[in-house]
Design a protein around this motif. Structure first.
Motif, PDB file in Angstrom:
ATOM      1  N   SER A   4      35.105  42.977  48.165  1.00 24.43           N
ATOM      2  CA  SER A   4      34.902  43.239  46.737  1.00 24.43           C
ATOM      3  C   SER A   4      35.834  44.338  46.257  1.00 24.43           C
ATOM      4  O   SER A   4      36.306  44.318  45.127  1.00 24.43           O
ATOM      5  CB  SER A   4      33.472  43.711  46.487  1.00 24.43           C
ATOM      6  N   ILE A   5      36.027  45.348  47.099  1.00 28.56           N
ATOM      7  CA  ILE A   5      36.779  46.534  46.684  1.00 28.56           C
ATOM      8  C   ILE A   5      37.976  46.749  47.622  1.00 28.56           C
ATOM      9  O   ILE A   5      38.091  46.079  48.651  1.00 28.56           O
ATOM     10  CB  ILE A   5      35.883  47.798  46.638  1.00 28.56           C
ATOM     11  N   TRP A  45      35.148  46.587  37.559  1.00 28.23           N
ATOM     12  CA  TRP A  45      36.210  45.593  37.744  1.00 28.23           C
ATOM     13  C   TRP A  45      37.155  46.061  38.841  1.00 28.23           C
ATOM     14  O   TRP A  45      37.483  47.251  38.926  1.00 28.23           O
ATOM     15  CB  TRP A  45      37.042  45.428  36.470  1.00 28.23           C
ATOM     16  N   VAL A  46      37.604  45.114  39.658  1.00 25.49           N
ATOM     17  CA  VAL A  46      38.656  45.379  40.631  1.00 25.49           C
ATOM     18  C   VAL A  46      39.779  44.388  40.339  1.00 25.49           C
ATOM     19  O   VAL A  46      39.531  43.172  40.259  1.00 25.49           O
ATOM     20  CB  VAL A  46      38.141  45.229  42.080  1.00 25.49           C
ATOM     21  N   ALA A  47      40.971  44.892  40.153  1.00 19.72           N
ATOM     22  CA  ALA A  47      42.134  44.062  39.814  1.00 19.72           C
ATOM     23  C   ALA A  47      41.812  43.095  38.675  1.00 19.72           C
ATOM     24  O   ALA A  47      42.175  41.913  38.724  1.00 19.72           O
ATOM     25  CB  ALA A  47      42.633  43.314  41.052  1.00 19.72           C
ATOM     26  N   GLY A  48      41.113  43.589  37.674  1.00 21.42           N
ATOM     27  CA  GLY A  48      40.815  42.786  36.488  1.00 21.42           C
ATOM     28  C   GLY A  48      39.634  41.838  36.614  1.00 21.42           C
ATOM     29  O   GLY A  48      39.213  41.234  35.637  1.00 21.42           O
ATOM     30  N   GLU A  49      39.086  41.709  37.819  1.00 22.17           N
ATOM     31  CA  GLU A  49      37.943  40.807  38.023  1.00 22.17           C
ATOM     32  C   GLU A  49      36.644  41.607  37.972  1.00 22.17           C
ATOM     33  O   GLU A  49      36.536  42.658  38.610  1.00 22.17           O
ATOM     34  CB  GLU A  49      38.025  40.152  39.410  1.00 22.17           C
ATOM     35  N   GLY A  82      39.253  42.565  46.248  1.00 19.97           N
ATOM     36  CA  GLY A  82      39.691  43.785  46.934  1.00 19.97           C
ATOM     37  C   GLY A  82      40.795  43.510  47.944  1.00 19.97           C
ATOM     38  O   GLY A  82      40.893  42.419  48.500  1.00 19.97           O
ATOM     39  N   LYS A  83      41.615  44.528  48.166  1.00 23.45           N
ATOM     40  CA  LYS A  83      42.746  44.361  49.085  1.00 23.45           C
ATOM     41  C   LYS A  83      42.799  45.493  50.094  1.00 23.45           C
ATOM     42  O   LYS A  83      42.333  46.601  49.825  1.00 23.45           O
ATOM     43  CB  LYS A  83      44.052  44.412  48.291  1.00 23.45           C
TER      44      LYS A  83
END
Ligand SMILES: [Zn+2]
Length: 534
Positions: A142-143, A509-513, A527-528
């Motif tokens: 997710s993150i 939001w993470v990366a716009g999601e 998440g990356k």
């Protein structure tokens, strides 16, 4: 007309830089912040085609929080949800702290790590640090996560649990392992100088390693060799490493754990300021609680750990060594107060009744002196036991929080209120750190301003790590965002009832999601693993 994925309109914008908040709107396109503007959102809505509009009226919009000090290394492999972090508004975690990382792993420490993984039905399927990062990267999350390599893990790989200086070939191997980790994208290395075998590292060894990390633009984070009355010497050691290796230094979870020396942080912060004036780039982090959380075996003397788990268990079993350990516990540890040490976790499920019990209560229950009860529980658990130690004071916490040098780090892991990551009585910091700072220390006690607190959770850690694409609300940066109610945000987790998520986080939001909305975690996993590649 421009296509815009998301507009959060009319929010109180706290941009993470420490600058004064303003009323405005923020537009997101794909994974990036497309625009930030004050005033009229209606005009923007007329001029652009916006897929989703979120009304931010009454809420604060901030960059997603960056938890600069965590221990979620294995947790991400168990669940990519990172529930207890996401629920706090955290969008990036830094793992590999306090000298501890699950890689590299050779023989020393292997069985302990395998036992831990077995609790989660996981297998050890990596060896080197790059292999571990690849494993972490393949897990959907997710993150975001980024990592440090632990000095303890490096030392275990080259010299096991031997309490001695490294030989020259061993030091070369240690440097090669660190270089390999940095090349794979680690952000630096960490030490845990109260935890063997990291504790066996010398100043010279740490300087040589720090030089390698510095060569790749890395940082050095350290759990000081002494967080009690000997803290000044321990801090000077860290500063010396910064000076000699020219590496940025992060003092982890800065605090005093000995009541005889409460107040010392005023002096240590001044020492850090003087070091900065002389060109040493030193900062620190803290969590907003008055109790520590670590392995119960850390109460045993350093010398007893030499050689690793089996040797330690042998020493505890009988003879002269056992007597020496008991004496040490009676002399040194008893001063903390047995009632101030609470057992937080006993993996294996044999003694659930003692999770949450103090060592005083354990001794009473087993009708034996506390030092003997402590050794017995450690023996039966094969050292696998966690503790919470009530050891700090409120005034020190506030002093560190007020310092311009500090940022927020939970020192916790991503857990959950149910399932495999909900065992024992974990420290509430795992669930409440960031909302607690914003609710208790900003709103209720007014120790620091909202903008300052958000800066310590976003822009400041991002700058420390060299994360250029995150930590601020700025056009072109990644759309990692947290929307919260400043009049409601608060932690709920307590030492007795830790499994509670905080209140007041509206959406993340993470990366716009959108990954969290009104307490509900989405299925999306944007998440990356962030690699520090230069
Ligand atoms: Zn630590």
């Amino acid at each position: 007309m421009n296509q815009i994925d998301l507009l959060i309109k009319n929010a109180k914008i706290v941009d993470g830089s420490g600058a004064t908040a303003f009323k405005g709107s923020l537009a997101v396109e794909a994974d990036e912040i497309k625009a930030i503007f004050r005033g009229d959102a209606e005009k923007f809505l007329r001029d652009n085609q916006v897929k989703r509009v979120v009304d931010g009226e009454g809420y604060v919009l901030a960059p997603g929080f960056i938890d600069i000090h965590t221990h979620s290394d294995l947790n991400f492999l168990v669940s990519g949800e990172a529930a207890s972090k996401l629920q706090q508004g955290i969008t990036t975690e830094v793992i590999g702290n306090c000298g501890s990382s699950p890689a590299p792993i050779k023989e020393a420490g292997r069985s302990m790590l395998e036992d831990e993984l077995a609790d989660y039905n996981l297998e050890l399927d990596w060896g080197s640090y790059p292999e571990f990062l690849t494993r972490l990267e393949s897990q959907s999350k997710s993150i975001n996560v980024l990592s440090l390599i632990g000095h303890g893990a490096i030392r275990k790989a080259v010299a096991g649990f031997d309490d001695r200086e490294l030989t020259s070939p061993e030091l070369d191997e240690a440097k090669a392992i660190l270089a390999e980790a940095m090349e794979a994208g680690a952000f630096g290395f960490s030490s845990g100088l109260i935890y063997p075998p990291s504790a066996y590292g010398t100043l010279e060894e740490l300087v040589e390693l720090a030089e390698v990390a510095a060569g790749y633009g890395g940082i050095y984070t350290t759990h000081l060799r002494d967080e009690g009355c000997g803290m000044i010497a321990a801090l000077n050691e860290a500063i010396e490493i910064g000076r000699q290796a020219e590496i940025p230094i992060q003092i982890s979870h800065h605090k005093v754990v000995d009541r005889d020396c409460w107040g010392l942080v005023a002096g240590t912060l001044e020492i850090m300021e003087s070091a900065r004036a002389e060109g040493v780039d030193i900062t620190c982090d803290l969590y907003p609680y008055l109790a520590t959380n670590t392995g119960l075996s850390s109460l045993l003397p350093d010398w007893a750990h030499e050689g690793g788990r089996e040797k330690l268990l042998e020493r505890m079993a009988g003879g002269n060594d056992r007597e020496r350990i008991l004496e040490y516990l009676q002399d040194v540890v008893a001063r903390r107060g047995w009632e101030n040490v609470m057992i937080s976790e006993l993996p294996g499920g044999r003694y659930p009744e003692f999770e949450g019990a103090t060592l005083a209560e354990l001794g009473e229950s087993w009708e034996m002196p506390e030092p003997e009860a402590l050794l017995k529980i450690l023996q039966e658990q094969k050292l696998r036991a966690g503790m919470i130690g009530f050891a700090m004071c409120e005034k020190d916490l506030e002093t560190v929080l007020r310092s311009r040098l500090s940022m927020i780090g939970s020192d916790g892991s991503s857990l959950a209120v149910a399932g495999i990551l909900a065992s024992g009585k974990p420290h509430p910091r795992n669930f409440g750190t960031f909302p607690r700072v914003l609710g208790k220390y900003v709103r209720e006690k007014q120790v620091i301003k909202l903008e300052t607190a958000v800066h310590k959770m976003t822009g400041k850690p991002a700058a420390r790590l060299g994360l250029n694409a995150r930590g601020l609300l700025k056009e072109g940066l990644k759309a990692d965002l947290t929307l919260f109610a400043e009049d409601q945000i608060i932690d709920k987790a307590t030492f007795k009832e830790p499994f509670q998520y905080p209140e007041g986080i509206k959406e993340v939001w993470v990366a716009g999601e959108s990954v969290l909305e009104s307490g509900k975690i989405s299925e999306k996993k944007p998440g990356k693993l962030i690699r520090n590649l230069i």
